[in-house]
Design a protein around this motif. Structure first.
Motif, short mmCIF file in Angstrom:
data_model
loop_
_atom_site.label_atom_id
_atom_site.label_comp_id
_atom_site.label_asym_id
_atom_site.label_seq_id
_atom_site.Cartn_x
_atom_site.Cartn_y
_atom_site.Cartn_z
N ALA A 1 -24.05 -2.15 -6.42
CA ALA A 1 -24.21 -1.02 -7.16
C ALA A 1 -24.90 0.33 -6.55
CB ALA A 1 -25.12 -1.47 -8.53
N LEU A 2 -25.71 0.26 -5.95
CA LEU A 2 -26.56 1.31 -5.17
C LEU A 2 -25.47 2.11 -4.26
CD1 LEU A 2 -29.24 2.52 -4.31
CD2 LEU A 2 -29.17 1.37 -2.24
N VAL A 3 -24.50 1.20 -3.66
CA VAL A 3 -23.81 2.11 -2.63
C VAL A 3 -22.59 2.61 -3.57
CG1 VAL A 3 -21.71 1.63 -0.91
CG2 VAL A 3 -23.98 0.58 -0.78
N ALA A 4 -22.20 2.02 -4.67
CA ALA A 4 -21.20 2.55 -5.60
C ALA A 4 -21.83 4.10 -6.52
CB ALA A 4 -20.96 1.78 -6.67
N ALA A 5 -23.07 3.91 -6.80
CA ALA A 5 -23.77 5.12 -7.12
C ALA A 5 -23.63 6.12 -6.06
CB ALA A 5 -25.27 4.75 -7.69
N ALA A 6 -24.03 5.71 -5.08
CA ALA A 6 -24.07 6.82 -3.83
C ALA A 6 -22.93 7.40 -3.63
CB ALA A 6 -24.74 6.20 -2.57
N GLY A 7 -21.82 6.66 -3.50
CA GLY A 7 -20.44 6.93 -3.53
C GLY A 7 -20.02 7.95 -4.37
N TRP A 8 -20.46 7.45 -5.70
CA TRP A 8 -19.93 8.34 -6.80
C TRP A 8 -20.49 9.77 -6.68
CZ3 TRP A 8 -22.83 10.71 -10.47
CH2 TRP A 8 -22.03 11.36 -11.57
#
Ligand code: ADP
Length: 905
Positions: free
Chosen positions: A55-62
């Motif tokens: 979720a952290l990486v997804a949030a950063a990617g977004w």
């Protein structure tokens, strides 16, 4: 895997990749590709290290995508939850996958572990019992190879019974149950017995239960180990353990070796001879023990019994047996375990304890009995001691005796000189009333014999059992089972007998009872002896009192002539004190005894007609005349004496009186007789004057005679109490004057009579004639005893409430000491009439009697130097008054009285 422990590294890499995928694509203007790559990278991170990092990486990617690719296009905001959701879901899916994999792997390794455990076998069975799989464990336990069992079923592995059990279990497995079986006895390839436990578990597939998995553990070794431990344990215990087929002691499978020490037979002996146990049972206990063994035990609780076994040497061994049936899980009896404990020691201790207890009980009972006897004897002693009336005390003691010790108690007593007498009969209250029977009132022959010989009688004799009702030998009239008759002995004499008898209660009398009876008899005898002694002492005391109070003197002289008794009367009569004679020789202590002794009549027995002598006895108070006689007895002589001095004097006086009276009578008689003779013979020669002289002489002497006779008659009347006295008040002065007038007529010339009367004299209460007679008597005496003449004064005067008369003369007077005695009957100062004055000695006696009967008194005093003064006083009939008062009173009341005034002379 390393990245699992370092998730942030993976996240960092993910972020770098995100940046690498996003930023170049922004320049290329291919947002879809950039978004797809970034999403892929986030999903990969989530897959590798979990949903949070994903979720952290997804949030950063977004965020990169938002900034660099879509250049802050607001619609791109919509894509953020999709990014996050994709990453989280991917993470969760990866976690789940991993967990499942982990579980699978663990299961596989567990199965491998189970399969690899050679102590367990896992056998696949179809529901009919055919063997499907056979693992290495099964091979090791049963010895069959997999090839051996292909096409085989469970019957290969065990007995029919076991097979049936497994088949039944499989039916339950088919229903989805898991079934556990222990203690299955199965067979190995070589036919050896295996003791296994089996768990049958249903095996399912999508069609349902298709097979069963049998998990089998081999317990044989464990059982052997347990058996070894069990043996080590039971063989270390201080008891014999015996294992036999259930409820069948003849099939012994094991006997612990202690049995040899206990009974002398080795375990082999026991296993070789199935009937050995029955043979060793003590004959007294055998039947009971065998009968009990037949009763099948229902529960598992041990049955406990105690009995005796015979050891090899013939000795008896007390054992305690505990039998328990050991059952399998289904309640099937597996074997019977019998524990035998040698309780000889305990039994001996118990017996000893019991023996001690009963000894203690006996001792207590004996003590209680002894105490009871002591109480009884004490109470009896108290009763006997509390009264001197031993007959009633004996009756009470007999009643006490029948309370506890006998049904009948009879006491016979010999009184001095009388035959044996039954003084007490008591019967127990509880005795049934049926028997009107009672002992005879007359002592039986057996009782008499006991009294005569002083020996005792006991029936039945000591040490012999009661022979029922055969003996009633001692007391007749009752039917005694047992009886005791003991003599009552005191002071070496038999005073009677005590008899106790049991007709109903208790046992035959024993030595204890005999001792008690003898003790009681001794006490009764003592009481009788004491009672008699007391009576004797009482009698003696009575006798002593009689002797002390009798009016006669009593003198006891012992055989040695020593005075032993001298009573108060003897003291009074003789004026000799007891202290002066008691213990002394009679001859020395009693004056004149030596001479008197021979004259005193002494008889050998008291005799009313016994002669007495009257002897004179010199005392300090003058001569006493005593009448005395004696009675001799074994211990000496008792003399009784009486003081007859008074009587002696009276006798003397009587003799004197007779002499005097005869003389007094003879003188006038002789004168009368002489005058009469003279008149007869010389009548003719006498002139008138002469005749008259003789006739008046006769008249005078006759009158004198008459007076003497009257005196005697009057004295006699006074003695007999036949004299009546008048009580009319009279005038004393008149009487005095009359007497003087009358006397003057014949008084001699040398005597002059004067009257001296006071005035105002009261009347006198009394008999006037008798007062005159007293006065005449006194005046005549005064004339008679004044031979030389002189003045005779006759007077009367008031004296307080009395009236005193007196006659004073100047005659012979009364010697000192004779003032009282001259008033005694017949007493005369000169009985021999040496002075020539005659008299009867009755005159003053009559005066005294008359005056005292009128309530007055008479006495004499000396009249100065010469003569005497006789006085008597009588009560006045009224108080004295002055002449005036008296005249006044007469006038006032018109009272006619004979009182008159007498002028003073
Ligand atoms: P008797 O007949 O002897 O006179 P009484 O009884 O009259 O008897 O007197 C007793 C005695 O008392 C006389 O014997 C006498 O000795 C003495 N007696 C009596 N009266 C007198 C008197 N008046 N004087 C002296 N002696 C008297």
């Amino acid at each position: 895997m390393w990245f699992r422990s370092h998730p942030w590294v993976v996240a960092l890499i993910g972020l770098v990749l995100e940046a690498a995928a996003t930023i170049p694509f922004a320049l290329l203007d291919a947002p879809e590709t950039s978004a797809a790559l970034a999403l892929l990278i986030a999903a990969a991170v989530a897959f590798l290290v979990g949903p949070r990092w994903g979720a952290l990486v997804a949030a950063a990617g977004w965020a990169l995508f938002f900034v660099f690719v879509v250049d802050h296009a607001v619609r791109a905001l919509v894509a953020l939850p999709v990014w996050l959701a994709a990453a989280i879901l991917t993470g969760l899916a990866s976690d789940r996958l991993r967990r499942t994999e982990r579980e699978r792997r663990r299961d596989a390794s567990e199965l491998d572990a189970v399969r690899g455990d050679e102590t367990q076998a896992i056998i696949g069975l179809d529901l009919e019992g055919n063997i499907l799989t056979w693992d290495r464990g099964a091979e090791r336990i049963y010895g069959h190879t997999e090839a051996d069992v292909s096409d085989a079923d469970v019957s290969l592995l065990g007995s029919e019974e076991d097979t049936a059990h497994i088949q039944a279990a499989l039916e339950r497995v088919a229903k989805g149950e898991r079934v556990d079986r222990s203690h299955l006895r199965q067979r190995g390839r070589n036919g050896e017995e295996l003791l296994v436990s089996m768990a049958l578990i249903p095996v399912r597939d999508d069609r349902g239960i298709v097979a069963a998995c049998a998990v089998i553990s081999d317990g044989t070794e464990r059982v052997h180990e347990a058996e070894r431990r069990y043996r080590a344990l039971v063989e270390a215990l201080p008891l014999v353990t015996l294992i036999s087929a259930p409820n069948d002691r003849s099939t012994i499978t094991y006997v612990s070796p202690q049995v040899e020490q206990m009974l002398g037979y080795s375990p082999t002996d026991w296993q070789d001879d199935p009937r050995l146990f029955g043979k060793l049972l003590h004959p007294d206990d055998k039947d009971e023990v065998l009968a009990r063994a037949k009763r099948k035990s229902s529960g598992t609780a041990p049955r406990k019994t105690e009995y005796r076994l015979l050891a090899r040497g013939g000795g008896v061994v007390w054992v305690r047996e505990e039998v328990a049936t050991v059952r399998g899980p289904e309640g099937k009896p597996l074997y019977t375990q019998t524990l035998l404990m040698d309780i000889g020691e305990r039994k001996r201790a118990d017996e000893e304890h019991e023996r001690l207890l009963s000894a203690e009980r006996d001792a207590t009972a004996r003590t209680v009995e002894r105490q009871r006897r002591l109480d009884f004897v004490r109470e009896a002693g108290h009763v006997l001691a509390s009264s001197t009336d031993y007959r009633s005390a004996i009756q009470r003691v007999a009643e006490l005796a029948v309370r506890d010790y006998s049904d009948w108690c009879v006491v016979d007593v010999v009184e001095d000189g009388s035959p044996l007498e039954r003084v007490a009969i008591a019967r127990a209250e509880l005795l049934s009333k049926k028997a009107a029977a009672a002992p005879d009132q007359v002592p039986e022959e057996a009782v008499r014999k006991v009294v005569e010989t002083g020996g005792l009688e006991i029936v039945p004799p000591l040490g012999e059992a009661s022979n029922g009702r055969k003996n009633g030998a001692i007391l007749s009239g009752i039917d005694a089972r047992s009886a005791i008759c003991v003599p009552l002995r005191a002071q070496e004499r038999t005073l009677g007998a005590l008899t106790l008898a049991r007709t109903q209660s208790g046992e035959a009398y024993g030595a204890d009872d005999l001792a008690l009876a003898e003790d009681l008899a001794g006490r009764i005898a003592l009481a009788i002896d004491r009672g008699r002694l007391y009576r004797a002492v009482e009698e003696r005391a009575d006798a002593a009192r009689v002797v002390a109070h009798v009016a006669d003197g009593v003198l006891l002289v012992d055989r040695r002539g020593v005075v032993r008794l001298w009573n108060p009367a003897a003291e009074a009569i003789t004026a000799i004190q007891a202290g002066d004679v008691l213990g002394h020789s009679a001859v020395d202590a009693i004056p004149g005894w030596n001479d008197a002794m021979d004259t005193i009549p002494v008889s050998t027995s008291p005799d009313p007609g016994q002669p007495e002598v009257v002897i004179p006895f010199e005392t300090e108070g003058g001569e006493r005349w005593i009448s005395i006689s004696g009675v001799s007895f074994y211990g000496g002589t008792v003399y009784a004496f009486r003081d007859l001095t008074e009587m002696h004097h009276l006798e003397e006086m009587k003799a004197d009186f007779i002499a005097t009276a005869s003389h007094e009578l003879r003188t006038p008689l002789a004168a009368v007789y002489g005058a009469a003779q003279t008149l007869l013979r010389h009548d003719f020669a006498l002139d008138e004057g002469g005749r008259n002289r003789f006739i008046s002489l006769i008249a005078d002497e006759s009158e004198r005679l008459g007076r003497i006779v009257n005196e005697i008659l009057l004295a006699n009347q006074l003695d007999a109490g036949r004299l009546d006295l008048g009580t009319e008040p009279f005038d004393s002065v008149e009487v005095v004057e009359r007497v003087v007038e009358a006397t003057q007529a014949y008084a001699p010339a040398e005597v002059s009579l004067t009257v001296n009367t006071g005035g105002g004299l009261p009347l006198v209460a009394g008999d006037k004639d008798k007062v005159r007679q007293v006065l005449v008597n006194l005046v005549e005496n005064a004339i008679k005893y004044s031979p030389d003449g002189g003045t005779i004064e006759v007077g009367v005067a008031a004296q307080d409430s009395d009236v005193r008369f007196w006659v004073r003369d100047e005659g012979l007077g009364i010697p000192e000491g004779e003032e009282q005695r001259i008033f005694e009957k017949f007493y005369r100062l000169d009985p021999q009439m040496s002075r020539g004055v005659g008299g009867t000695g009755l005159g003053l006696y009559i005066c005294n009697e008359l005056v005292s009967r009128m309530g007055g008194r008479i006495w004499v005093e000396a009249n100065g130097q010469k003569g005497s003064m006789f006085m008597f006083e009588l009560r006045a009939a009224e108080p004295a008054l002055t002449p005036e008062a008296r005249a006044e009173a007469v006038e006032l009341h018109g009272f006619v009285t004979r009182a008159r005034r007498v002028p003073h002379r």
